[in-house]
Design a protein around this motif. Structure first.
Motif, short mmCIF file in Angstrom:
data_model
loop_
_atom_site.label_atom_id
_atom_site.label_comp_id
_atom_site.label_asym_id
_atom_site.label_seq_id
_atom_site.Cartn_x
_atom_site.Cartn_y
_atom_site.Cartn_z
N VAL A 64 0.78 -1.48 -0.09
CA VAL A 64 -0.02 0.51 0.19
C VAL A 64 0.62 1.37 0.05
CG1 VAL A 64 -1.97 -1.41 1.24
CG2 VAL A 64 -0.23 -0.22 2.65
N ASN A 65 0.59 1.93 -1.02
CA ASN A 65 1.81 3.43 -1.08
C ASN A 65 0.95 4.58 -0.46
OD1 ASN A 65 3.40 2.19 -3.28
ND2 ASN A 65 3.77 4.09 -3.29
N LEU A 66 1.82 5.43 0.09
CA LEU A 66 1.50 6.19 1.17
C LEU A 66 0.43 7.21 0.45
CD1 LEU A 66 4.76 7.33 2.55
CD2 LEU A 66 2.83 6.79 4.28
N ASP A 67 0.15 7.72 -0.46
CA ASP A 67 -0.04 8.82 -0.81
C ASP A 67 0.75 9.11 -2.41
OD1 ASP A 67 2.73 9.03 -1.33
OD2 ASP A 67 2.56 10.92 0.32
N GLU A 68 -1.14 9.86 -3.32
CA GLU A 68 -0.68 10.26 -4.70
C GLU A 68 -1.42 11.51 -4.70
OE1 GLU A 68 -0.14 10.40 -7.53
OE2 GLU A 68 -0.99 7.74 -8.25
N TYR A 69 -0.83 12.11 -5.73
CA TYR A 69 -1.52 13.40 -5.95
C TYR A 69 -3.19 13.69 -7.21
CZ TYR A 69 3.17 15.32 -6.21
OH TYR A 69 4.56 15.71 -6.20
N ILE A 70 -3.99 14.20 -6.76
CA ILE A 70 -4.81 14.27 -6.99
C ILE A 70 -5.46 14.36 -8.67
CG2 ILE A 70 -7.16 15.19 -7.09
CD1 ILE A 70 -7.34 14.69 -3.98
N GLY A 71 -5.69 13.88 -9.31
CA GLY A 71 -5.35 14.80 -10.89
C GLY A 71 -4.51 14.13 -11.50
N LEU A 72 -3.58 12.86 -10.85
CA LEU A 72 -2.82 12.25 -12.05
C LEU A 72 -3.25 11.44 -12.14
CD1 LEU A 72 0.80 13.81 -10.85
CD2 LEU A 72 -1.25 15.55 -12.18
N SER A 79 2.53 10.27 -11.81
CA SER A 79 1.96 10.03 -10.21
C SER A 79 2.84 8.94 -9.73
CB SER A 79 0.89 9.01 -11.27
OG SER A 79 1.13 8.38 -11.84
N TYR A 80 2.06 8.72 -9.02
CA TYR A 80 2.79 7.72 -8.04
C TYR A 80 2.86 6.55 -8.58
CZ TYR A 80 4.45 11.69 -5.05
OH TYR A 80 5.06 12.76 -4.52
N ARG A 81 1.74 6.06 -9.00
CA ARG A 81 1.50 4.76 -9.30
C ARG A 81 2.58 4.60 -10.24
NH1 ARG A 81 0.15 -0.35 -9.36
NH2 ARG A 81 -1.49 -0.57 -8.00
N TYR A 82 2.78 5.69 -11.02
CA TYR A 82 3.64 5.88 -12.82
C TYR A 82 4.98 5.25 -11.93
CZ TYR A 82 6.29 6.19 -17.08
OH TYR A 82 7.05 6.12 -17.85
N GLY A 104 -6.02 8.76 -7.46
CA GLY A 104 -5.92 10.25 -7.32
C GLY A 104 -6.71 10.65 -8.76
N MET A 105 -7.35 10.04 -9.45
CA MET A 105 -8.90 10.30 -10.23
C MET A 105 -10.13 9.56 -9.83
SD MET A 105 -7.23 11.78 -12.01
CE MET A 105 -8.22 12.15 -14.08
N SER A 106 -10.43 9.47 -9.04
CA SER A 106 -11.44 9.25 -8.02
C SER A 106 -12.84 10.59 -8.34
CB SER A 106 -10.98 8.76 -6.33
OG SER A 106 -12.62 9.20 -6.26
N ARG A 107 -13.46 10.17 -8.72
CA ARG A 107 -15.12 11.10 -8.22
C ARG A 107 -15.26 11.56 -7.33
NH1 ARG A 107 -19.62 10.54 -11.93
NH2 ARG A 107 -19.39 7.93 -12.23
N ASP A 108 -14.67 10.74 -6.22
CA ASP A 108 -15.49 11.51 -4.93
C ASP A 108 -13.44 11.04 -3.86
OD1 ASP A 108 -16.03 12.07 -2.47
OD2 ASP A 108 -17.85 11.13 -2.48
N PRO A 109 -12.72 11.97 -3.82
CA PRO A 109 -11.72 11.89 -3.06
C PRO A 109 -11.99 11.07 -1.95
CG PRO A 109 -11.55 13.28 -4.21
CD PRO A 109 -12.66 12.94 -4.57
N GLY A 110 -12.87 11.57 -0.98
CA GLY A 110 -13.77 11.54 0.52
C GLY A 110 -13.98 9.94 0.39
N ILE A 111 -15.08 9.17 -0.98
CA ILE A 111 -15.28 8.10 -0.36
C ILE A 111 -13.54 7.20 -0.57
CG2 ILE A 111 -16.13 6.03 -1.74
CD1 ILE A 111 -19.10 8.14 -1.88
N GLU A 112 -12.57 7.96 -2.07
CA GLU A 112 -11.97 6.83 -2.33
C GLU A 112 -10.99 7.00 -0.34
OE1 GLU A 112 -10.22 4.88 -3.77
OE2 GLU A 112 -8.69 5.38 -3.92
N CYS A 113 -10.77 8.23 0.18
CA CYS A 113 -9.89 8.02 1.69
C CYS A 113 -10.61 6.89 2.44
CB CYS A 113 -10.17 9.27 2.61
SG CYS A 113 -8.91 10.33 1.27
N GLU A 114 -11.59 6.59 2.41
CA GLU A 114 -12.82 6.57 3.47
C GLU A 114 -12.03 5.17 2.83
OE1 GLU A 114 -16.62 7.42 4.47
OE2 GLU A 114 -17.13 5.10 4.43
N ILE A 180 -4.03 12.84 -1.88
CA ILE A 180 -4.96 12.59 -1.12
C ILE A 180 -3.82 11.17 -0.60
CG2 ILE A 180 -6.29 10.33 -0.65
CD1 ILE A 180 -7.38 10.50 -3.30
N THR A 181 -3.42 11.33 1.32
CA THR A 181 -1.97 10.51 1.98
C THR A 181 -2.78 9.66 2.90
OG1 THR A 181 -0.41 11.30 3.20
CG2 THR A 181 -1.66 12.58 3.74
#
Ligand code: F6R
Length: 241
Positions: A64-72, A79-82, A104-114, A180-181
């Motif tokens: 599991v990675n720590l983080d990713e930029y939103i929008g990449l 992107s951190y996936r790349y 980082g491309m999730s339409r709802d970043p709040g749900i992605e965080c959960e 997202i972190t």
């Protein structure tokens, strides 16, 4: 807290890779928490070498990675996936479906965080968490603030983080402003934590993180409370300690 002194970046990368290799051998189905950035690049190169030499098997490893930029998205070269695909995953026998980076491309970043916080728990918790250190004391993208945020969350990146990371982009204006972190609780729940720090420019903040007050104004300072926390740092980073 355990401080491992390394000569330089190469030595730090070898010593830190040895700790990760030992974890993979000791528990071949480990969940590794991974970081991106310059500090861990040499470490990933060493893990790749260990794999190529037949000394490491990633077939049961999950990450599991720590983080990713939103929008990449995952094919964007910043992107951190790349980063993970190109610096580690594509070169070893890890199963891609066992590797996780926040979307980082999730339409709802709040749900992605959960979803991400739940995923870490569902996978059984992190056995070993790798970290780099931001110039402002951040870990993951937990930026200085008035509280420690516990779970995976959306963060506005600090001016200083955007400036520091601009070196990887064509120009500063292209660095995303949000990410997202994983939160501080997600990181601190890891059974073992390894922090990699290299270079003179991190010397001051490393001293503050390791020996200063524990405060959300210096997010990495919380690591002082972790029962199995190892710092692998080179001479320059340790020069004021
Ligand atoms: C990266 C991350 C960040 C970096 C930190 C240091 O996934 O979470 O906390 O570890 O910004 O970055 P470098 O190693 O590039 O100096």
């Amino acid at each position: 807290m355990n401080i491992i002194r390394a000569r330089d970046f190469e030595d730090m990368s070898m010593k830190a890779a040895d700790i990760v290799s030992a974890q993979v051998k000791r528990k071949p189905d480990s969940l590794l928490g991974l970081a991106t950035g310059g500090s861990v690049l040499g470490l990933y190169a060493n893990l790749t070498k260990d794999y190529e030499n037949g000394n490491l098997d990633f077939s049961g490893i999950k990450t599991v990675n720590l983080d990713e930029y939103i929008g990449l998205d995952g094919v964007h070269d910043q992107s951190y996936r790349y980063y993970m695909d190109n610096n580690l995953f594509n070169h070893v026998n890890i199963k891609k479906e066992n590797t996780h980076v926040p979307n980082g491309m999730s339409r709802d970043p709040g749900i992605e965080c959960e979803r991400y916080t739940n995923l870490i728990e569902k996978l059984g918790g992190i056995d070993l968490q790798l970290l780099g250190l931001g110039l402002n004391g951040h870990i993951g993208f937990n930026e200085p603030g008035i509280v420690f945020i516990k779970d995976t969350h959306v963060v506005e990146l600090d001016e200083s983080t955007i400036k520091a990371n601009a070196r990887f982009f064509a120009e500063e204006a292209r660095v995303p402003g949000k990410a997202i972190t994983m939160g501080i609780k997600n990181i601190m729940n890891a059974k073992k934590i390894v922090l990699c720090v290299s270079g003179k420019q991190k010397a001051g903040i490393l001293k503050t993180v390791l020996f200063g007050d524990v405060t959300p104004l210096v997010p990495g300072s919380i690591l002082q409370f972790h029962p199995d926390f190892t710092v692998v740092a080179d001479e320059e980073a340790l020069s004021v300690i």
